[in-house]
Enzyme design. Structure first.
Site, mmCIF file in Angstrom:
data_model
loop_
_atom_site.group_PDB
_atom_site.id
_atom_site.type_symbol
_atom_site.label_atom_id
_atom_site.label_comp_id
_atom_site.label_asym_id
_atom_site.label_seq_id
_atom_site.Cartn_x
_atom_site.Cartn_y
_atom_site.Cartn_z
ATOM 1 N N GLU A 1 0.689 -1.333 -0.239
ATOM 2 C CA GLU A 1 0.041 -0.213 0.200
ATOM 3 C C GLU A 1 0.856 1.081 -0.285
ATOM 4 O O GLU A 1 1.369 2.073 1.350
ATOM 5 C CB GLU A 1 -0.434 -0.142 1.085
ATOM 6 C CG GLU A 1 -1.934 -1.219 1.004
ATOM 7 C CD GLU A 1 -3.247 -0.947 0.243
ATOM 8 O OE1 GLU A 1 -3.559 0.050 -0.415
ATOM 9 O OE2 GLU A 1 -4.084 -1.922 0.749
ATOM 10 N N CYS B 1 -2.934 8.562 3.312
ATOM 11 C CA CYS B 1 -2.946 8.170 2.249
ATOM 12 C C CYS B 1 -4.065 8.726 0.707
ATOM 13 O O CYS B 1 -3.475 9.087 0.092
ATOM 14 C CB CYS B 1 -2.595 6.510 1.866
ATOM 15 S SG CYS B 1 -1.322 5.809 3.424
HETATM 16 C C1 UN1 Z 1 -4.024 5.086 4.868
HETATM 17 O O1 UN1 Z 1 -4.083 5.853 4.832
HETATM 18 O O2 UN1 Z 1 -3.350 4.505 4.674
HETATM 19 O O3 UN1 Z 1 -10.138 5.353 3.866
HETATM 20 C C2 UN1 Z 1 -5.694 4.399 5.601
HETATM 21 C C3 UN1 Z 1 -9.336 6.061 5.081
HETATM 22 C C4 UN1 Z 1 -9.199 4.762 6.353
HETATM 23 C C5 UN1 Z 1 -8.053 4.559 5.825
HETATM 24 C C6 UN1 Z 1 -6.944 4.641 5.400
HETATM 25 N N1 UN1 Z 1 -10.373 3.897 5.927
HETATM 26 O O4 UN1 Z 1 -8.811 7.209 4.477
#
Ligand code: UN1
Length: 547
Positions: A287, A321
């Protein structure tokens, strides 16, 4: 502050250390989770027993700069031992029926839910995200446990028609082995939860190396999980923990005891992890980058779209992310949209993320500050229009003046939408804006970057929706309509698409975690052809009878 030499025996910790005094703010959060507040060094390794005699890592509060704890990471020998115990734990767990594993996960879910507020506050204290998001992250772990409990009864294989009489073919999912989880600072609880719950339902043992800057979250989670395992007579190494830095991460990635690595983090590190795991033919789930865009059409409901972009770009101080980093506005609504968005930005006040009224916490570390400063310097050098933010906060009261607070920034870069500036993920609250005339143009810009995690279209027109989610639409792994780029639920698999482009070496890594069919990667698939006849015909009609 060092006070005295004392001996502690708390739960499974028993350490002689120097004691010190934490602020009452931090003591209250740690104390509520039975994390000692008076030890200078906490054990950061769990493999059924707590230990740690390797390098010491500090947990530093991003809001105040206070040292929350010193955590002793795994020495090479401890890491080796933990890996051995994890493998033994897998050998135990693989024979436990899946629904029984589900029952353990249900109990973990209950134990986490009972500490939802306390653990959420720790996430807020140690990572720096606001309390509501910290609690939300724990809720995400609770939710994926629910999902995994259900999954433990429906991790089904298939029965396939055989071309041969008296034969049948099965596809059977069996436990895979040991999963290594390398998680990032920005979701120090939930991303481990996605992996642990599905991995445990599948019958694997999991060994976790969290970010070196969030060791307390991992210790608190592991204490909660291990108490359930211990109560049920399950080896603790089913959910092991090895805190540490690069060395520990590398050792896990290279270990042939680890069948699969799930890595969340930067594109640069992801490339090294991916190559290393592939070189020993292990399984890898990556990821990596997100450089997510929101597109706003003229028919969008701005009363929904503006707050969603605000949350997407400022939530978690721009360190998800899935944060919104690029905003493409239809020319006809751009002035109105930006004026509303600027008002929301102007209302932001930096504050202690533990205070329920705070919407803007600090960046996680000084390294994140450098990333933010670099982005601002680059924008200014390129003559971008800065519509909001553009630097750090001056004159914050103590102790916030020791924190990593920055002004969330909106900028209209002068460089074309395919320049390196647009194509590079900046893990900070900096939003780039451009105006478009046709949806096709905006979709092309959305797709013009090497990352492909999340994307969002704001429209009420079904024709736009069809285009957006179809073959000529967004090429990201998350393709939303009238929903922001961040804050996905656990039900669907989470992850990004896209490999490096001719113009860039970056990528999102193609990983799939959490819900949907993500579980299928955490098992070893066997194709089983069973002959229950009295003949032994060969497939494809091959004749191999000696004359
Ligand atoms: C991340 O930023 O690594 O969709 C995960 C989202 C959260 C998960 C993010 N449920 O922003």
């Amino acid at each position: 502050m060092l006070l005295a030499r004392r001996t502690f025996a708390l739960g499974t910790f028993s350490v002689t250390q120097l004691s010190r005094r934490l602020s009452s703010r931090a003591s209250a959060v740690l104390g509520a989770l039975d994390i000692p507040t008076t030890l200078t060094e906490l054990p950061g390794v769990y493999d059924g027993d707590w230990k740690g005699s390797g390098e010491v890592f500090q947990s530093i509060c991003p809001t105040t700069g206070e040292v929350l704890a010193n955590v002793k990471s795994a020495s090479p020998a401890e890491l080796h031992g933990a890996l051995e115990r994890t493998r033994e734990a897998y050998v135990y767990l693989r024979s436990v029926p899946a629904p029984r594993r589900g029952e353990i996960i249900r109990q973990i879910r209950e134990a986490l839910a009972a500490k939802r507020e306390e653990l959420g506050a720790l996430v807020s204290l140690e990572m720096g995200k606001i309390r509501s998001e910290g609690v939300g992250e724990v809720q995400e772990f609770v939710d994926i446990c629910d999902y995994a409990v259900g999954l433990s009864r429906i991790m089904n294989g298939r029965v396939i028609n055989s071309e041969r009489p008296g034969h049948t073919i099965l596809e059977v999912p069996n436990p895979l082995g040991v999963l290594g989880v390398l998680s990032a600072f920005n979701f120090p609880v939930a991303v481990y939860g996605w992996n642990l719950s599905i991995s445990m339902a599948a019958g694997n043992a999991t060994i976790w190396k969290p970010s070196p800057s969030t060791p307390l979250c991992s210790i608190a989670v592991t204490k909660i999980v291990s108490s359930v395992l211990e109560k049920n007579g399950i080896p603790g190494a089913v959910a092991g923990l090895v805190t540490g830095g690069k060395d520990v991460g590398e050792a896990l990635v290279q270990s042939r005891e680890v069948d699969m690595i799930s890595f969340t983090g930067s594109e640069n590190v992801g490339r090294v992890v991916g190559k290393n795991v592939q070189s020993r033919f292990g399984k890898v789930l990556l990821e990596l980058g997100g450089n997510n865009a929101a597109i706003v059409m003229p028919d969008a409901d701005l009363s929904l779209a503006v707050p969603a972009v605000f949350f997407g770009s400022v939530g978690t101080a721009g360190q998800r992310c899935t944060s919104t980093r690029r905003l493409y506005l239809h020319r006809s609504i751009a002035p109105e949209f930006l004026s509303r968005l600027q008002k929301l930005y102007a209302s932001l006040k930096p504050g202690d993320p533990l205070d329920p009224s705070t919407l803007l916490g600090p960046l996680h570390t000084p390294v994140a500050l450098d990333i933010y400063n670099g982005a601002i310097t680059e924008l200014k050098a390129a003559g971008a229009d800065i519509l909001a933010g553009g630097g750090r906060y001056d004159g914050l009261p103590s102790p916030l003046n020791q924190g990593n607070f920055v002004r969330p920034t909106i900028a209209i870069p002068k460089s074309g939408t395919s320049s390196a500036l647009w194509a590079t993920e900046r893990f900070a609250p900096v939003l780039y804006v451009a105006e478009f005339d046709e949806l096709e143009q905006a979709i092309a810009w959305n797709n013009a970057v090497p990352q492909g995690l999340s994307s969002s279209l704001w429209t009420r027109d079904m024709r736009n929706v069809g285009r957006w989610i179809g073959p000529t639409g967004s090429d990201a792994g998350i393709v939303n309509v009238n929903v922001g780029t961040s804050g996905a639920e656990i039900g669907a698999a989470f992850g990004g698409n896209k490999a490096s482009r001719p113009t860039s070496i970056f990528s999102t890594g193609w990983g799939r975690e959490s819900g949907g069919d993500a579980w299928k990667q955490y098992v070893r698939w066997s194709a089983c052809t069973i002959n229950f006849s009295d003949e032994a015909p060969l497939a494809q009609g091959v004749n191999f009878t000696p004359s």
